[in-house]
Design an enzyme around this catalytic site. Structure first.
Site, short mmCIF file in Angstrom:
data_model
loop_
_atom_site.label_atom_id
_atom_site.label_comp_id
_atom_site.label_asym_id
_atom_site.label_seq_id
_atom_site.Cartn_x
_atom_site.Cartn_y
_atom_site.Cartn_z
CD GLU A 1 61.63 22.29 54.18
OE1 GLU A 1 61.97 21.24 54.77
OE2 GLU A 1 61.43 23.36 54.76
CB SER B 1 15.74 63.18 33.01
OG SER B 1 15.07 64.28 33.59
#
Length: 792
Positions: free
Chosen positions: A85, A347
């Site tokens: 680019e 428990s």
């Protein structure tokens, strides 16, 4: 000077002022023309493992896979992008005049726009301006803003912003999302072929479409690879290999690991952020597979949900977080994060009460506790097996998770104080006052989360581990008890103190008891297998078989597991032992080998205890043991169960000096339980020797009660229903007597009812109102009990 001269001078000054103002205004506009924040896009929430790899992510609110900006950019992608680019990106000021001239020439020759000459900086500006029309004016604005961009940001910052916001086809935005969607890798692991493909995509993102434009995209990528070779960035061999890499056929699904933790992070304020967690990626994957495998087996019993959490004890960091099983069936409710969901605790809280009782010197590890039918203000707890031992050692009551002894312990400790302790430990779901829970608090009357409960077990282990770091009295730090975390945090400074929520000795004794629990499908012989690990673990099962819990801890790790149905449906066999603990142990098998806790010797003191009762040895105890106990245990009561009896020569009867001379007696210590405890204890303990009765010619003359009522309890309120045909029903009163051969005479409100022998069960049908029951045995001992019938 002429008037014309002064007029020209004033005109020049005016033009100069206008020029200065224009320049000043232009400078101001230029300075502030670039928005403070280029992008206001919504982002995905991204969850990363401790090594930085992707665990899972959400779609952004606009339906895009757009990860939060990543300051790091793959070097391969950066070189490929700049080559494709903007090859002078590192040197130009945001605008490349040479590229623009070349683009103008190409456009004139082609008779249409075939090249824009835009730099990466200009493209970044165009991305931030969201689809503005590509006009000459817009191009000019991009030129100005690009130069301003270069003054604010470094080249690397511009590159990272571009990589994070460039379109990569479909709903994929940004390099990070593109790497995972197209190649299933992090950007740091890109190959040259993959980097080149991603570099050309933002220029034409429409090429990335399954089944279309394959050849165009391939040709574009390969031309870029040739440019990279020509520039000397890659060699010929690398270029050839890169060209052989296929184009992805279609986007890949993103990883979906720790998905419930991702949702938790969003709820806790990390939406649209990149969350770097403490999760161990490999352990997370394995834990998810183990949970899924167990779900396959449990689903046959219509148990559809399970969760597991693995914690590093030293830091409190979460290493694996499996909030639920994956399923597409809506009735399974797999979206529920069970780790964070309040569930009945069963428990699983009993070890906290056990440690608290030790800490306060209310018992020793093997102190005998009553295990008989119990009713307190209408609350009548039952053991899971619906059976009673009469009396049981405290550690065995914990190991076997007996409910009645736990309630007896909580009644002595006080549920208000236990409620406060739980909140101090990190229990975040106790939103009601203590009276709301009462004694049921220890049996699942409150709801807790797997997150909190596993965190408390880990905090106990951390406290015990850290006890050895510093010599002297101040061995504790309050911040050893802290919530779990899934985000790395620096080690906190330990401010040492002399006390902790639990002492190291009580924690150690609790863990010593918990490691003796039977493993699923095994007996105590599990400890002799070389592959087995020493783990302190506890299970829990809620009322109605709705929740199965299992939590285990070693010095290095804590593992918490929950199994059940998210909608609360109970199922046969849905217990902590059968459904949850096998899953917990399989997860432990994936963890490194562990050690066992060191003894906190400065806090453990040797004392002599009675082997039968577990109390400190009294003067009449026959069998004694020397054991290590917590300091507070040195102040506990001596054994109350051993008494000196005066017996006949054959030891079949008790005597006293009013009926026999002293020289005709044999004096022997005797283990004597209260009548109700003895009633159940002797049927389960063959070695128990019942208290001999007094010889017929001897009046009892003893203060030891020989009998007690099992039912009804003191001042009980009874409801006696009618039978199916409407006839008055009966209440079955039950009594325990030391002498199995004794006869017992029953009286109600002064009227004789009848006699029982051996088994003392008597049906009674009193009218509504208050009554008084009187019982007399054949030795003349009597017992009275008041009760009230509230209806029939």
């Amino acid at each position: 000077m002429t008037v014309q001269y002064w007029s020209e001078l004033r005109s020049m000054r005016l033009r100069w002022k206008v020029t200065v103002c224009v320049i000043f205004l232009a400078a101001v506009v230029y300075t502030f023309c670039l928005p403070e924040k280029l992008f206001n896009d919504p982002y995905s929430t991204v969850l990363n493992a401790s090594d930085g790899s992707l665990l899972s992510a959400t779609l952004s609110s606009d339906g895009q896979w757009r990860f939060p900006q990543n300051d790091a950019v793959s070097e391969k992608f950066a070189q490929a992008l700049i080559t494709f680019e903007d090859k002078r990106f590192r040197s130009h000021p945001g605008v490349d005049p040479l590229s623009m001239v070349r683009a103008m020439q190409q456009n004139v020759q082609a008779g249409k726009i075939v090249s824009g000459g835009s730099t990466i900086s200009m493209q970044l500006i165009r991305l931030s301006r969201k689809g503005q029309s590509r006009t000459v004016l817009e191009k000019g604005i991009e030129l100005v803003l690009a130069t301003r961009l270069e003054l604010r940001y470094s080249k690397d910052e511009i590159l990272s912003m571009y990589a994070s916001h460039a379109p990569f086809g479909g709903n994929v935005v940004g390099l990070d999302a593109a790497c995972w969607r197209y190649f299933g890798v992090d950007q740091s692991d890109l190959s040259w072929g993959e980097a080149a493909l991603l570099a050309v995509l933002p220029n034409a993102p429409s090429l990335m479409h399954p089944g279309k434009n394959r050849e165009l995209l391939l040709a574009k990528r390969n031309r870029l690879l040739d440019k990279l070779q020509e520039a000397g960035i890659i060699d010929e061999f690398t270029c050839t290999l890169a060209k052989d890499e296929p184009i992805p056929a279609q986007p890949n699904p993103l990883p979906r690991h720790a998905r419930h933790l991702l949702l938790r992070a969003v709820k806790e304020g990390s939406a649209q952020k990149r969350v770097h967690t403490t999760i161990d990626k490999n352990l997370q994957w394995r834990a998810e597979q183990i949970v899924a495998d167990h779900h396959e087996r449990l689903s046959g019993n219509q148990i559809f949900n399970a969760a597991a959490i693995v914690v590093e004890v030293r830091t409190g960091n979460i290493l694996a977080y499996v909030g639920n099983i994956p399923s597409v069936k809506p009735e399974v409710q797999s979206e529920v994060d069970v780790i964070a969901a309040p569930r009945s605790t069963g428990s699983i809280l009993k070890p906290f009460l056990y440690a608290a009782m030790l800490d306060e010197g209310k018992m020793l590890p093997r102190t005998l506790l009553p295990d008989v039918p119990l009713m307190i203000n209408g609350f009548s707890p039952k053991n899971f097996t619906k059976q009673y031992d009469g009396a049981v050692h405290a550690d065995q009551a914990l190991i076997r998770s007996l409910n009645v002894p736990a309630v007896e312990m909580l009644q002595e400790y006080r549920y208000e104080k236990f409620h406060s302790l739980l909140r101090s430990l990190g229990f975040s779901t106790l939103i009601q006052q203590p009276d709301h829970y009462g004694l049921s608090l220890i049996l699942g009357g409150a709801e807790g989360t797997l997150f909190d409960i596993t965190g408390i077990y880990a905090s106990m282990a951390r406290t015990l581990n850290n006890y050895f770091e510093v010599a002297g009295r101040n061995r504790y730090s309050k911040n050893d008890f802290r919530p779990l975390t899934y985000v790395s945090r620096p080690d906190s400074v330990r401010t040492l103190e002399g006390t902790s929520l639990f002492s190291a000795a009580s924690i150690y004794l609790t863990f010593e008891a918990l490691k003796e629990l039977y493993r699923p499908g095994e007996q105590t012989g599990w400890k002799h297998f070389s592959s087995s690990k020493e783990i302190a673990w506890k299970t829990g099962t809620s009322f109605g078989l709705r929740d199965g819990w299992a939590v285990g801890v070693t010095p290095e790790y804590a593992v918490g597991v929950w199994v059940g149905n998210a909608d609360g449906e109970g199922r046969p066999g849905l217990t902590g032992t059968e459904a949850a603990s096998p899953l917990m142990f399989e997860i432990f098998s994936q963890l490194p080998e562990t050690t066992w806790f060191d003894k906190p010797l400065p806090e453990l003191h040797q004392t002599v205890v009675c082997r039968q009762s577990g109390h400190r040895a009294g003067m009449y105890c026959m069998e004694k043991d020397t054991v290590a106990v917590q300091k507070a245990g040195l102040e506990t009561t001596a054994c109350p169960y051993h008494k000196m009896l005066h017996l006949s020569k054959d030891q079949r009867h008790q005597l006293h000096t009013n009926c026999a001379p002293l020289e005709s007696m044999v004096h022997a210590p005797w283990f004597v339980l209260p009548p109700v405890q003895e009633f159940y204890f002797r049927s389960r303990t063959l070695s128990y020797k019942a208290l001999p009765s007094f010889r017929a010619d001897c009046e009892t003359g003893t203060t030891t009660p020989s009998m007690d009522l099992i039912y009804p309890k003191v001042n009980a309120k009874l409801f006696i229903p009618r039978d199916i045909e409407g006839n008055p029903g009966s209440a079955i009163f039950e009594l325990a007597h030391h002498n199995a051969a004794a006869s017992v005479y029953w009286h109600l409100d002064g009227e004789y009812l009848g006699v029982t022998k051996k088994t003392h069960h008597f049906p009674v049908n009193p009218p509504a109102g208050k009554h008084r029951l009187t019982i007399v045995d054949d030795q003349g001992q009597s017992l009275e009990r008041s009760f009230e019938v509230v209806g029939k």
